[in-house]
Design a protein around this motif. Sequence first.
Motif, PDB file in Angstrom:
ATOM      1  N   ASP A 209     -26.459  13.000  52.421  1.00 63.04           N
ATOM      2  CA  ASP A 209     -25.857  14.053  53.223  1.00 63.04           C
ATOM      3  C   ASP A 209     -26.023  15.414  52.553  1.00 63.04           C
ATOM      4  O   ASP A 209     -25.800  15.548  51.330  1.00 63.04           O
ATOM      5  N   PRO A 210     -26.403  16.446  53.307  1.00 63.80           N
ATOM      6  CA  PRO A 210     -26.530  17.787  52.723  1.00 63.80           C
ATOM      7  C   PRO A 210     -25.179  18.348  52.313  1.00 63.80           C
ATOM      8  O   PRO A 210     -24.137  17.983  52.857  1.00 63.80           O
ATOM      9  N   VAL A 211     -25.213  19.259  51.328  1.00 64.05           N
ATOM     10  CA  VAL A 211     -23.989  19.851  50.784  1.00 64.05           C
ATOM     11  C   VAL A 211     -24.124  21.370  50.832  1.00 64.05           C
ATOM     12  O   VAL A 211     -25.106  21.934  50.333  1.00 64.05           O
ATOM     13  N   ALA A 212     -23.125  22.042  51.421  1.00 63.64           N
ATOM     14  CA  ALA A 212     -23.134  23.505  51.471  1.00 63.64           C
ATOM     15  C   ALA A 212     -22.830  24.062  50.082  1.00 63.64           C
ATOM     16  O   ALA A 212     -21.919  23.597  49.386  1.00 63.64           O
ATOM     17  N   ARG A 213     -23.566  25.089  49.673  1.00 57.77           N
ATOM     18  CA  ARG A 213     -23.381  25.704  48.369  1.00 57.77           C
ATOM     19  C   ARG A 213     -22.374  26.854  48.471  1.00 57.77           C
ATOM     20  O   ARG A 213     -22.332  27.590  49.470  1.00 57.77           O
ATOM     21  N   GLU A 214     -21.615  27.035  47.389  1.00 57.07           N
ATOM     22  CA  GLU A 214     -20.644  28.120  47.372  1.00 57.07           C
ATOM     23  C   GLU A 214     -21.329  29.485  47.316  1.00 57.07           C
ATOM     24  O   GLU A 214     -20.774  30.478  47.810  1.00 57.07           O
ATOM     25  N   ASP A 215     -22.505  29.533  46.697  1.00 60.92           N
ATOM     26  CA  ASP A 215     -23.215  30.807  46.583  1.00 60.92           C
ATOM     27  C   ASP A 215     -24.155  31.048  47.757  1.00 60.92           C
ATOM     28  O   ASP A 215     -24.987  31.948  47.724  1.00 60.92           O
ATOM     29  N   GLY A 216     -24.063  30.221  48.808  1.00 60.69           N
ATOM     30  CA  GLY A 216     -24.918  30.368  49.972  1.00 60.69           C
ATOM     31  C   GLY A 216     -26.033  29.343  49.965  1.00 60.69           C
ATOM     32  O   GLY A 216     -26.513  28.907  48.920  1.00 60.69           O
ATOM     33  N   GLY A 217     -26.483  28.950  51.164  1.00 56.92           N
ATOM     34  CA  GLY A 217     -27.555  27.965  51.265  1.00 56.92           C
ATOM     35  C   GLY A 217     -27.020  26.547  51.226  1.00 56.92           C
ATOM     36  O   GLY A 217     -25.810  26.292  51.277  1.00 56.92           O
ATOM     37  N   TRP A 218     -27.972  25.592  51.107  1.00 60.16           N
ATOM     38  CA  TRP A 218     -27.647  24.170  51.161  1.00 60.16           C
ATOM     39  C   TRP A 218     -28.406  23.405  50.088  1.00 60.16           C
ATOM     40  O   TRP A 218     -29.516  23.775  49.709  1.00 60.16           O
ATOM     41  N   ASP A 219     -27.769  22.311  49.640  1.00 54.91           N
ATOM     42  CA  ASP A 219     -28.422  21.331  48.774  1.00 54.91           C
ATOM     43  C   ASP A 219     -28.716  20.087  49.598  1.00 54.91           C
ATOM     44  O   ASP A 219     -27.817  19.561  50.285  1.00 54.91           O
ATOM     45  N   PHE A 220     -29.955  19.602  49.512  1.00 54.19           N
ATOM     46  CA  PHE A 220     -30.356  18.379  50.201  1.00 54.19           C
ATOM     47  C   PHE A 220     -30.711  17.334  49.142  1.00 54.19           C
ATOM     48  O   PHE A 220     -31.825  17.346  48.610  1.00 54.19           O
ATOM     49  N   PRO A 221     -29.785  16.431  48.802  1.00 57.15           N
ATOM     50  CA  PRO A 221     -30.071  15.441  47.758  1.00 57.15           C
ATOM     51  C   PRO A 221     -30.832  14.233  48.318  1.00 57.15           C
ATOM     52  O   PRO A 221     -30.707  13.879  49.498  1.00 57.15           O
ATOM     53  N   PHE A 222     -31.606  13.600  47.426  1.00 54.84           N
ATOM     54  CA  PHE A 222     -32.355  12.379  47.745  1.00 54.84           C
ATOM     55  C   PHE A 222     -32.095  11.377  46.631  1.00 54.84           C
ATOM     56  O   PHE A 222     -32.066  11.736  45.449  1.00 54.84           O
ATOM     57  N   GLU A 223     -31.925  10.114  47.010  1.00 53.73           N
ATOM     58  CA  GLU A 223     -31.821   9.035  46.030  1.00 53.73           C
ATOM     59  C   GLU A 223     -33.186   8.367  45.902  1.00 53.73           C
ATOM     60  O   GLU A 223     -33.719   7.846  46.885  1.00 53.73           O
ATOM     61  N   VAL A 224     -33.725   8.411  44.691  1.00 49.38           N
ATOM     62  CA  VAL A 224     -35.028   7.813  44.407  1.00 49.38           C
ATOM     63  C   VAL A 224     -34.795   6.473  43.710  1.00 49.38           C
ATOM     64  O   VAL A 224     -34.125   6.405  42.672  1.00 49.38           O
ATOM     65  N   THR A 225     -35.313   5.386  44.288  1.00 45.29           N
ATOM     66  CA  THR A 225     -35.163   4.042  43.731  1.00 45.29           C
ATOM     67  C   THR A 225     -36.536   3.515  43.333  1.00 45.29           C
ATOM     68  O   THR A 225     -37.461   3.497  44.153  1.00 45.29           O
ATOM     69  N   VAL A 226     -36.671   3.114  42.072  1.00 49.90           N
ATOM     70  CA  VAL A 226     -37.932   2.598  41.545  1.00 49.90           C
ATOM     71  C   VAL A 226     -37.726   1.147  41.139  1.00 49.90           C
ATOM     72  O   VAL A 226     -36.813   0.826  40.363  1.00 49.90           O
ATOM     73  N   VAL A 227     -38.559   0.262  41.670  1.00 44.28           N
ATOM     74  CA  VAL A 227     -38.469  -1.171  41.397  1.00 44.28           C
ATOM     75  C   VAL A 227     -39.643  -1.586  40.533  1.00 44.28           C
ATOM     76  O   VAL A 227     -40.806  -1.475  40.945  1.00 44.28           O
ATOM     77  N   GLY A 228     -39.347  -2.076  39.319  1.00 43.45           N
ATOM     78  CA  GLY A 228     -40.402  -2.603  38.451  1.00 43.45           C
ATOM     79  C   GLY A 228     -41.354  -1.540  37.966  1.00 43.45           C
ATOM     80  O   GLY A 228     -41.153  -0.340  38.130  1.00 43.45           O
ATOM     81  N   CYS A 229     -42.420  -2.015  37.330  1.00 43.84           N
ATOM     82  CA  CYS A 229     -43.451  -1.136  36.790  1.00 43.84           C
ATOM     83  C   CYS A 229     -44.767  -1.896  36.777  1.00 43.84           C
ATOM     84  O   CYS A 229     -44.908  -2.918  36.104  1.00 43.84           O
ATOM     85  N   GLU A 230     -45.741  -1.419  37.533  1.00 41.46           N
ATOM     86  CA  GLU A 230     -47.048  -2.067  37.562  1.00 41.46           C
ATOM     87  C   GLU A 230     -47.775  -1.845  36.238  1.00 41.46           C
ATOM     88  O   GLU A 230     -47.417  -0.960  35.450  1.00 41.46           O
ATOM     89  N   ASP A 231     -48.815  -2.640  35.986  1.00 41.31           N
ATOM     90  CA  ASP A 231     -49.611  -2.465  34.775  1.00 41.31           C
ATOM     91  C   ASP A 231     -50.168  -1.049  34.745  1.00 41.31           C
ATOM     92  O   ASP A 231     -50.836  -0.610  35.672  1.00 41.31           O
ATOM     93  N   GLY A 232     -49.892  -0.345  33.660  1.00 41.85           N
ATOM     94  CA  GLY A 232     -50.365   1.026  33.551  1.00 41.85           C
ATOM     95  C   GLY A 232     -49.413   2.032  34.152  1.00 41.85           C
ATOM     96  O   GLY A 232     -49.596   3.227  33.995  1.00 41.85           O
ATOM     97  N   GLY A 233     -48.368   1.561  34.858  1.00 42.86           N
ATOM     98  CA  GLY A 233     -47.404   2.484  35.424  1.00 42.86           C
ATOM     99  C   GLY A 233     -47.778   2.940  36.821  1.00 42.86           C
ATOM    100  O   GLY A 233     -48.799   2.551  37.376  1.00 42.86           O
ATOM    101  N   ASN A 234     -46.914   3.755  37.386  1.00 42.59           N
ATOM    102  CA  ASN A 234     -47.118   4.309  38.726  1.00 42.59           C
ATOM    103  C   ASN A 234     -47.030   5.823  38.669  1.00 42.59           C
ATOM    104  O   ASN A 234     -46.187   6.376  37.957  1.00 42.59           O
ATOM    105  N   GLU A 235     -47.870   6.473  39.437  1.00 44.76           N
ATOM    106  CA  GLU A 235     -47.784   7.920  39.631  1.00 44.76           C
ATOM    107  C   GLU A 235     -47.951   8.169  41.124  1.00 44.76           C
ATOM    108  O   GLU A 235     -49.054   8.028  41.657  1.00 44.76           O
TER     109      GLU A 235
END
Length: 291
Positions: A209-235
Motif C-alpha cells: 500500500d502507498p504511504v503519503a509523505r509528510e514532506d509531500g509526495g508518496w512512497d510506493f513500497p515493494f516486497e522483494v522475495t528471493v527463493v534459493g540461489c542458482e549456480d553462479g547466482g542471479n542477476e
Amino acid sequence: MPSAVLSARLRRFAPLLAAAPLCLACVAAGLPGSPRDAVSHDRSPLGTSGHVAANPAVPGGRHIHAPFRLTNTGDEPLTVTAVQPDCGCLTPLLNRDLFDPADPTVIEPGGFAELIVRADTAREAEGPHEHEVKVVCTDPAGAAVEQTVKLRYGVGPHEIRIEPPAVMIYQREGQTTTATVTVTDRRTAPLKILGANSPTDRVGVTPLDPVAREDGGWDFPFEVTVVGCEDGGNEVAVAVEVDDPNGRYRLLKLPVTVQSPDRLLNTAMKRISDAESRESAGDTDGERASR
C-alpha cells in the motif's frame, strides 16, 4: 669572395643540388607511414555518428535518451551479436526495439542502425555520471568488430527516487529472503503503480500500500522475495509498470542480485591458492614472483 669564383663553385655542385629532392623522396618512401595514415588503414568498419552524447543536468528520476547512428563503412555485412551496457540503469534500443540476440540486426555495407541509449536516473545519486555501451558485431568470417559509445549527464534533485538503488542478497539454495524497495515520487501529481514483472520465478515482487509523505509526495513500497540461489547466482531486473500523469515514465527498474556465500568463499580461496602457487613458483626459480 669574388662573384666569379662563387659562381664557378656553385656550378660544380649543381648536379648534387639537383638530385637532392629525389634522394629525400627515396628516404621518405622507406620510412613508416604517419600516425594519421596508420589510423585510417586500421579504422573499424563500424562507425558512429558520435562517440559521446553529453546532456545537461536533469531532475533525478527522469529518463535521458541519447541517439547514435551505427554505420557500416566496410565492404561486408555486419551482424550485431551483442549490445552491452555497463550499468543496469541503461536500456539500449536498436532500431527502437530491445536488442534480441535470437533475431540479430544485420547492417549492410553503407547501411546503418539506430542505437538509442535510455538512462533511468531514478536510482542514481545527484551529480555527474558517465556510462558506456559496447556494441559487438561479427563479419561473414566470424571476426569481431566492436564500437563503444558513451553517455554523460548530470543528475539534479530527485523527483522520483528508488531506495535502495539495487537489492543485493547473499543466501544458499533452499533459503528464502525478503527485502523492501521503495519508490518515492515527490511530485504534486504522483504516478500510479500498475504492476511488477520479474523474469524469473525465483524473484517475486509484490506492491504494498502507498504511504503519503509528510514532506509531500508518496512512497510506493515493494516486497522483494528471493527463493534459493542458482549456480553462479542471479542477476535480474524487475520491471515496474506505472501510469504517469505527466507522461514521463512507463517502466522503472528494480535490479536484484543474488549471490551464494559458498561461491564467494570458494572464489576467494581459489585466488589465495593461485597467489600462493605463483609465489612458490617464483621461489623455486630463485626469484619471487612478486618482484
